[in-house]
Design an enzyme around this catalytic site. Structure first.
Site, mmCIF file in Angstrom:
data_model
loop_
_atom_site.group_PDB
_atom_site.id
_atom_site.type_symbol
_atom_site.label_atom_id
_atom_site.label_comp_id
_atom_site.label_asym_id
_atom_site.label_seq_id
_atom_site.Cartn_x
_atom_site.Cartn_y
_atom_site.Cartn_z
ATOM 1 N N HIS A 63 64.590 24.686 101.760
ATOM 2 C CA HIS A 63 65.089 25.767 102.974
ATOM 3 C C HIS A 63 66.598 25.024 103.053
ATOM 4 O O HIS A 63 66.941 23.851 102.748
ATOM 5 C CB HIS A 63 64.208 25.423 104.199
ATOM 6 C CG HIS A 63 64.020 23.875 104.823
ATOM 7 N ND1 HIS A 63 63.312 23.093 104.095
ATOM 8 C CD2 HIS A 63 64.531 23.535 106.064
ATOM 9 C CE1 HIS A 63 63.527 21.946 104.751
ATOM 10 N NE2 HIS A 63 64.097 22.421 105.882
ATOM 11 N N ASP A 67 69.394 18.199 106.139
ATOM 12 C CA ASP A 67 68.838 17.268 105.431
ATOM 13 C C ASP A 67 68.328 17.543 104.018
ATOM 14 O O ASP A 67 67.784 16.598 103.333
ATOM 15 C CB ASP A 67 67.675 16.401 106.426
ATOM 16 C CG ASP A 67 66.686 17.373 106.786
ATOM 17 O OD1 ASP A 67 67.020 18.546 107.088
ATOM 18 O OD2 ASP A 67 65.452 17.012 106.637
#
Length: 312
Positions: A63, A67
């Site tokens: 996704h 991060d």
């Protein structure tokens, strides 16, 4: 086949854990390395391993949270300095192509190799490459998030030497064809079918990578019979309500999936910085009560995935 964890933290880097990335080393099988997510400073982590960026041919992005993707532009740029490197394919949610292209354009970065993009939308087969297939399905996160299931094709069974001896077949082309399961004709007209001289097929290995998600039904078929399940464990087992509110999973939820779906080994990953030392051990122990063959992974840990039936 081996997994090496380059970043096992959640949300932001810490002194103990970098943000998300794991490498699937297929050096013996394909002479390639596949990356799953590329958080910030992934290329710095790679410098502390024996991984070579020229071997990285596929990158799978779960996704588009920072991060999990902020390390992409720098890694792609550095790969250009590795000499004559081949093309690379990036698989990820809608928007990943824009992110990469805009980052490279704004920084005026020139890439010396072709990058192909496969943007994910529907569940199913997304990649097929020389004996390996990769499947994906949607997870349950704040933004579109996908899990991955890597399936190796079955391998031919072992040659039945004793049965071959009955026909006095020497080393040579005929033996080679029988090893490949082909039909051959002997000098006396006897027809031999190579399949009759091979033992049972050896099932291929299965690796499942699950990053940010609530506990959701789509994980089950991605994880079924996996040799290794890498599953996010952002929260402890007694924090399921908080995990649900933040669209994440607990260590116990991951363990329940592993037990339910006949997984061989569970790797708890994506560990929040709130869990260090004894608190991190708590996550692992909670999961082990449900699924004993559980490990909580740290940066640079390596997990070997032997062939089924191997004594290694």
């Amino acid at each position: 086949m081996e997994l090496q964890f380059l970043g096992t933290g959640a949300g932001q880097p810490s002194k103990q854990r970098n943000v998300s990335s794991v490498a699937l080393k297929l050096l013996d099988e394909l002479n390639e390395i596949w990356l799953f997510d590329v958080g910030e400073a992934t290329q710095h982590q790679i410098l502390r391993t024996n991984i070579r960026l020229r071997k990285v041919t596929k990158i799978f992005i779960s996704h588009n949270h920072g991060d999990h993707i902020f390390g992409l532009p720098g890694l792609l740029s550095t790969r250009s300095f590795q000499g004559d490197v081949g093309p690379l394919t990036i698989y990820g949610p809608a928007g990943i192509e824009d992110f990469v292209k805009i980052s490279l354009k704004v920084s005026r970065t020139k890439i010396s190799y072709p990058i192909h993009y496969v943007e994910l939308s529907e569940p199913g087969l997304i990649c097929e490459d020389r004996g390996f297939k990769v499947y994906t399905d949607r997870l349950d996160h704040r933004i579109p998030s996908f899990g991955f299931r890597v399936v190796e094709d079955s391998h031919p069974g072992e040659l039945l030497i004793d049965k071959l001896a009955e026909y006095n077949i020497p080393n040579g082309p005929i033996l080679g064809k029988l090893k490949n399961g082909e039909q051959v004709a002997l000098a006396d007209g006897t027809i031999l079918d190579g399949k009759d001289f091979l033992g049972p097929e050896k099932p291929g290995r299965i690796i499942t990578i699950i990053y940010d998600t609530r506990s959701t039904s789509s994980i089950a078929h991605l994880a079924k019979d996996a040799d290794v399940l890498v599953h996010e464990s952002t929260f402890a087992g007694d924090e399921s309500k908080m995990a649900h509110n933040y669209y994440h999973s607990t260590s116990v939820q991951a363990a329940k999936i592993a037990r339910q779906e006949n997984v061989k080994q569970l790797c708890l990953n994506h560990i929040s910085a709130r869990y260090m030392g004894a608190k991190a051990k708590k996550l692992e122990n909670q999961a082990k009560k449900v699924f004993p063959n559980t490990i909580l992974v740290n940066d640079f840990d390596r997990v070997n995935i032997p062939m089924k039936g191997s004594k290694k």
